[in-house]
Design a protein around this motif. Structure first.
Motif, mmCIF file in Angstrom:
data_model
loop_
_atom_site.group_PDB
_atom_site.id
_atom_site.type_symbol
_atom_site.label_atom_id
_atom_site.label_comp_id
_atom_site.label_asym_id
_atom_site.label_seq_id
_atom_site.Cartn_x
_atom_site.Cartn_y
_atom_site.Cartn_z
ATOM 1 N N GLY A 52 22.693 -17.095 -50.669
ATOM 2 C CA GLY A 52 23.045 -18.035 -49.388
ATOM 3 C C GLY A 52 24.338 -17.493 -49.346
ATOM 4 O O GLY A 52 24.616 -18.651 -48.030
ATOM 5 N N GLY A 53 24.658 -16.342 -49.306
ATOM 6 C CA GLY A 53 26.268 -16.674 -48.297
ATOM 7 C C GLY A 53 26.283 -15.848 -47.357
ATOM 8 O O GLY A 53 24.809 -15.293 -46.648
ATOM 9 N N PHE A 54 27.522 -15.699 -46.508
ATOM 10 C CA PHE A 54 27.544 -14.882 -45.485
ATOM 11 C C PHE A 54 28.721 -14.369 -44.541
ATOM 12 O O PHE A 54 29.603 -14.862 -44.823
ATOM 13 C CB PHE A 54 26.939 -15.870 -44.003
ATOM 14 N N TRP A 55 28.761 -13.689 -43.843
ATOM 15 C CA TRP A 55 29.576 -13.120 -43.256
ATOM 16 C C TRP A 55 29.993 -13.842 -41.568
ATOM 17 O O TRP A 55 29.216 -14.351 -40.977
ATOM 18 C CB TRP A 55 29.291 -11.900 -42.800
ATOM 19 N N ALA A 56 31.422 -14.023 -41.517
ATOM 20 C CA ALA A 56 31.225 -14.964 -39.939
ATOM 21 C C ALA A 56 33.071 -13.991 -39.807
ATOM 22 O O ALA A 56 33.912 -13.903 -40.527
ATOM 23 C CB ALA A 56 31.752 -16.331 -40.557
ATOM 24 N N PRO A 57 33.027 -13.705 -38.476
ATOM 25 C CA PRO A 57 34.540 -13.894 -37.672
ATOM 26 C C PRO A 57 35.049 -14.974 -38.074
ATOM 27 O O PRO A 57 34.956 -16.205 -37.552
ATOM 28 C CB PRO A 57 34.209 -13.000 -36.388
ATOM 29 N N VAL A 58 36.316 -14.686 -38.453
ATOM 30 C CA VAL A 58 37.370 -15.959 -38.365
ATOM 31 C C VAL A 58 38.744 -15.788 -37.626
ATOM 32 O O VAL A 58 39.202 -14.549 -37.792
ATOM 33 C CB VAL A 58 38.014 -16.203 -39.843
#
Length: 124
Positions: A52-58
């Motif tokens: 359940g990982g995810f990519w996100a812009p920080v």
């Protein structure tokens, strides 16, 4: 809409730095990282499985963002504290889209995958 966020993950690409004019004041500075926030679950054999990982812009808005762009590197493990922000926009085909980004208050470097740390005296 926003909510408090704390997560640990890996930087997936080189940091992106931008400056935005701010009238006669100092320009606003943005450092943007693309981070994969994983969910490692231990297995019986001692290994880990990512569930359940995810990519996100920080996004980190800070006057020192230009200096920090060389500090953060692809593959580095970081701890991000901030808030999630919902972005609503339309794509090229006029379809409504929703994405989430993280506006960071702090981005800490975790000691995994780091060969050395060098400290220097603060310049006046």
């Amino acid at each position: 809409m926003s909510t408090h966020f704390v997560g640990e993950g890996n930087i997936g690409s080189a940091p992106e730095y931008r400056e935005f004019p701010n009238g006669n004041d100092e320009p606003r500075r943005l450092l943007r990282l693309n981070v994969y926030f994983d969910n490692p679950i231990p297995k019986k054999d001692g290994e880990y499985e990512d569930r359940g990982g995810f990519w996100a812009p920080v996004e980190l808005w800070h006057r020192d963002a230009e200096r920090w762009q060389s500090l953060y590197q692809k593959g580095m493990r970081v701890l991000v504290e901030g808030r999630t922000v919902k972005d609503e926009w339309e794509d090229a085909d006029d379809n409504e889209r929703v994405t989430f980004k993280i506006e960071a208050r702090r981005i800490g470097i975790l000691p995994y995958r780091i060969e050395a740390v060098m400290l220097s005296a603060k310049s006046a």
